[in-house]
Design a protein around this motif. Structure first.
Motif, PDB file in Angstrom:
ATOM      1  N   LYS A   1      15.393   8.742  -2.246  1.00 27.91           N
ATOM      2  CA  LYS A   1      15.235   7.486  -3.151  1.00 27.91           C
ATOM      3  C   LYS A   1      15.493   8.082  -4.440  1.00 27.91           C
ATOM      4  O   LYS A   1      15.505   9.204  -4.825  1.00 27.91           O
TER       5      LYS A   1
ATOM      6  N   GLU B   1      18.423  -0.620  -5.780  1.00 33.64           N
ATOM      7  CA  GLU B   1      17.548  -1.393  -5.515  1.00 33.64           C
ATOM      8  C   GLU B   1      16.929  -2.314  -6.530  1.00 33.64           C
ATOM      9  O   GLU B   1      16.809  -1.688  -7.488  1.00 33.64           O
TER      10      GLU B   1
ATOM     11  N   VAL C   1      13.101  -3.537  -7.460  1.00 34.47           N
ATOM     12  CA  VAL C   1      11.872  -3.881  -6.897  1.00 34.47           C
ATOM     13  C   VAL C   1      10.962  -4.351  -8.189  1.00 34.47           C
ATOM     14  O   VAL C   1      10.961  -4.165  -9.253  1.00 34.47           O
TER      15      VAL C   1
ATOM     16  N   CYS D   1      13.984  -9.932  -6.595  1.00 42.01           N
ATOM     17  CA  CYS D   1      14.201  -8.542  -6.279  1.00 42.01           C
ATOM     18  C   CYS D   1      14.022  -8.553  -4.692  1.00 42.01           C
ATOM     19  O   CYS D   1      13.565  -9.318  -4.015  1.00 42.01           O
ATOM     20  N   GLN D   2      14.276  -7.236  -4.047  1.00 36.00           N
ATOM     21  CA  GLN D   2      14.657  -7.083  -2.555  1.00 36.00           C
ATOM     22  C   GLN D   2      13.055  -6.633  -2.086  1.00 36.00           C
ATOM     23  O   GLN D   2      12.827  -7.163  -0.990  1.00 36.00           O
ATOM     24  N   ARG D   3      12.416  -5.932  -2.885  1.00 32.98           N
ATOM     25  CA  ARG D   3      11.010  -5.439  -2.513  1.00 32.98           C
ATOM     26  C   ARG D   3       9.868  -5.903  -3.543  1.00 32.98           C
ATOM     27  O   ARG D   3      10.482  -5.585  -4.664  1.00 32.98           O
TER      28      ARG D   3
ATOM     29  N   TYR E   1       5.877  -4.528  -4.689  1.00 33.84           N
ATOM     30  CA  TYR E   1       4.473  -3.965  -4.695  1.00 33.84           C
ATOM     31  C   TYR E   1       3.516  -4.987  -5.218  1.00 33.84           C
ATOM     32  O   TYR E   1       3.597  -5.254  -6.304  1.00 33.84           O
TER      33      TYR E   1
ATOM     34  N   ALA F   1       2.868  -3.551   0.171  1.00 37.04           N
ATOM     35  CA  ALA F   1       4.387  -3.365  -0.226  1.00 37.04           C
ATOM     36  C   ALA F   1       4.891  -3.872   0.916  1.00 37.04           C
ATOM     37  O   ALA F   1       4.759  -3.279   2.214  1.00 37.04           O
ATOM     38  N   ASP F   2       5.916  -4.803   0.748  1.00 37.06           N
ATOM     39  CA  ASP F   2       6.760  -5.381   1.765  1.00 37.06           C
ATOM     40  C   ASP F   2       8.007  -5.966   1.052  1.00 37.06           C
ATOM     41  O   ASP F   2       8.137  -6.177  -0.095  1.00 37.06           O
ATOM     42  N   PRO F   3       8.797  -6.293   1.788  1.00 40.81           N
ATOM     43  CA  PRO F   3      10.264  -7.107   1.178  1.00 40.81           C
ATOM     44  C   PRO F   3       9.648  -8.320   0.657  1.00 40.81           C
ATOM     45  O   PRO F   3       8.729  -8.944   0.945  1.00 40.81           O
ATOM     46  N   ALA F   4      10.394  -8.779  -0.476  1.00 42.96           N
ATOM     47  CA  ALA F   4      10.293  -9.812  -1.296  1.00 42.96           C
ATOM     48  C   ALA F   4       9.937 -11.223  -0.446  1.00 42.96           C
ATOM     49  O   ALA F   4       8.920 -11.841  -0.824  1.00 42.96           O
TER      50      ALA F   4
ATOM     51  N   GLU G   1       8.839 -11.626   2.388  1.00 40.71           N
ATOM     52  CA  GLU G   1       7.427 -11.424   3.206  1.00 40.71           C
ATOM     53  C   GLU G   1       6.528 -11.673   2.314  1.00 40.71           C
ATOM     54  O   GLU G   1       5.465 -12.298   2.630  1.00 40.71           O
TER      55      GLU G   1
END
Lengths: 236, 365
Positions: free
Chosen positions: A2, A30, A32, A202-204, A206, A216-219, A221
């Motif tokens: 990462k 990414e 986030v 964003c993709q993800r 928090y 903490a999930d994909p955006a 979801e």
């Protein structure tokens, strides 16, 4: 590997523990976001990563431990924070502000072409190159702050509440610009009150609660999660 | 080409003017004024040094005179009968500048976290500490001779050629004050050169950024701690150099020369002249050195016209001085000869103030 990886981050203001055992990662390229209520520790987390606050835990950027490095050394690694309230130099001109963004760079030719690119991305700044930044509207100042951050050629851009205090139209404009910056391959860590916009961009994501990661999930979801919708997206 | 020629001519005329200035002053106003001119140059160096700290980096230093004292006392101790040491000026002057720079860092390190009023108070205290030390370092071991000060300090000399007495140069009889004038002028030009280079350097821009917003400057990758320390050290070194020159010129130093009033006077010079602008700072220094001297004549006039001295010139001096500062704040708040940047900053301050208030509020939350 990462790009940014934060483990067991703890930050305290005196006896008050603002962030307790927080883990988060941002991958290369990414985008986030951190969302959460006031006082959840979002801004504190960004400041700690940028080296502006003393903290415990481990922060690795590009495989390197940031340890307790001073903020200016961290900025040189390509980890650029646009602080809450923008932090532009109010009595410098637009051009001078942008040049300060490239302060640590020595590649003059590249700085010059980057300046052209920033002006192309933010034409409003190009029109007002010689004006003092302090006289700008909030949205224009946010654009300048973004432009100045880009001048440092960031690998990871950390934005703290870019929509704060802006008119709705301006929020759209600023987020449009942020989207373009992401498309250029800059990684993003975004703190934003406007969870709706943040999750769309964003993709993800928090969700921070009392200084720790609640979800903490994909955006998409998160955006579909009934609990998140109720708490942060203003739906009953 | 033509413009360039004109610039050269202007420079040449300025150089000639500066070269004959002491003789002209001597002829027109008397030898005393050459001495005043020498002091004006010393104060110009001091003001340029303080200008780096206050004008460039925006750190309010009210104890600046301490560095002058450090330079002066180092010269006095290393070139006088006090310890029987008689080092040459070319060794002692740079040493004084270096020691003052060290003291600058010494003062800077604990004050790095302080801003504005708090910094001013701590620096003020530092200035007083140095003076009181100099005043009391005559016991148990006598180093500074206490309040009596150190006398018979060596004049600047190379071999048998001393600036401390009249010299015959190419058939012209040149008094000591004029000889020192040339030395001071050279030193001041060096100080101006260094200031100019600093102003337009990366460091100079970093200082402006710190003055504007320290956190943002840090986030731009500027090592604010070191850059601030550098401002303290550079400013102090100019003060130390001027102090050494002062000691050799005067031949005598005592702690009384380094009191708080002097620090404030130097600050006034840069505020009056135009903070951050080199010509303005020099103008301020020359004006504020010459003005009190010129006011001495007022006593004579009073005696002449009224038969007695009604208002003591010394009182009048402070009165006029206060009046001048108030008038200036009203009509030329950026100084008599401000830099273009400062002028813009002052013009915008009102409009920007609101914005700053907002960001201050953010910071406190």
């Amino acid at each position: 590997m990462k790009l940014l990886s934060v483990e067991r981050l703890q930050v305290a203001y005196g006896r008050i523990q603002a962030v307790r055992a927080l883990d988060l990662q941002v991958g290369e390229g990414e985008a986030v976001c951190l969302i959460g209520a006031n006082g959840a520790g979002k801004t504190t987390t960004l400041k700690a990563i940028a080296g502006l606050l003393p903290c415990r835990g481990s922060i690795h950027f590009d495989g390197r431990s940031l340890g307790q490095q001073p903020a200016h050394a961290i900025a040189r690694l390509g980890l650029t924070l646009v602080p809450e309230g923008r932090g532009i130099f109010p009595r410098m001109s637009v051009l001078e502000n942008l040049q300060m963004g490239a302060y640590v760079r020595r590649d003059r030719q590249a700085v010059k072409s980057d300046l052209e690119e920033v002006f192309a991305l933010l034409p409003r700044l190009a029109e007002r190159k010689t004006q003092k930044a302090g006289l700008f509207s909030g949205g224009e100042q946010q654009m300048l702050a973004l432009g100045r951050a880009l001048m440092s050629r960031p690998r990871l851009l950390m934005l703290d509440e870019p929509s704060m205090g802006l008119a709705p139209v301006m929020v759209q404009t600023v987020f449009g610009i942020i989207r373009q910056i992401i498309q250029r391959g800059v990684s993003l860590l975004l703190v934003e009150q406007n969870a709706h916009l943040a999750l769309k961009l964003c993709q993800r994501g928090y969700v921070l609660e009392n200084g720790a990661v609640g979800l903490a999930d994909p955006a998409d979801e998160l955006a579909a999660n009934p609990a998140v919708r109720a708490a942060y997206l203003g739906e009953a | 080409m033509n413009a360039r020629k004109r610039a050269w001519l202007a420079a040449l005329a300025l150089a000639l003017g500066l070269a004959v200035l002491p003789f002209a002053l001597d002829g027109l106003l008397g030898p005393y004024w050459v001495r005043v001119l020498d002091f004006a140059l010393l104060y110009a160096m001091l003001a340029l040094g303080l200008n780096i700290v206050v004008g460039y980096a925006g750190l309010l230093d009210l104890g600046y005179i301490a560095f002058y004292g450090v330079g002066a006392y180092l010269y006095a101790l290393l070139a006088s009968p006090q310890f029987g040491i008689h080092w040459p000026f070319w060794a002692v002057l740079p040493l004084g500048a270096a020691l003052a720079a060290l003291f600058g860092i010494l003062l800077g390190t604990p004050t790095l976290r302080l801003r504005g009023d708090y910094l001013a108070i701590v620096t003020l205290g530092f200035g007083e500490i140095i003076r009181i030390f100099l005043n009391n370092l005559d016991a148990p071991v006598n180093i500074t001779n206490g309040p009596q000060g150190i006398t018979a300090i060596d004049a600047v000399h190379l071999g048998s050629f001393s600036l401390g007495r009249r010299q015959e140069i190419l058939g012209v009889n040149v008094p000591s004050t004029v000889l020192y004038y040339y030395l001071f002028l050279l030193c001041m030009l060096a100080v101006v050169f260094v200031s100019l280079r600093l102003e337009n350097s990366r460091i100079g821009r970093a200082w402006v950024a710190i003055r504007e917003d320290e956190v943002a400057a840090e986030a731009m990758g500027i090592p604010t701690r070191n850059v601030k320390l550098l401002a303290f050290a550079m400013g102090a070194s100019f003060g130390g150099l001027a102090g050494g020159l002062f000691a050799s010129f005067q031949g005598f130093v005592s702690p009384e020369s380094f009191n708080l009033m002097e620090s404030i006077m130097i600050l006034c010079m840069i505020v009056l002249g135009g903070m951050g602008n080199i010509p303005g700072v020099i103008l301020g220094a020359v004006l504020l050195t010459a003005l009190p001297e010129a006011l001495r004549y007022v006593g004579d006039w009073q005696r002449h016209l009224l038969g007695r001295v009604v208002v003591d010139p010394a009182d009048l001096r402070m009165l006029l001085f206060g009046l001048a500062l108030v008038l200036m704040m009203l009509f030329r708040p950026a100084g008599l000869w401000p830099s273009r940047r400062r002028q813009r900053e002052f013009a915008a301050t009102g409009e920007v103030a609101e914005q700053e208030q907002a960001s201050l509020f953010d910071a406190r939350r």
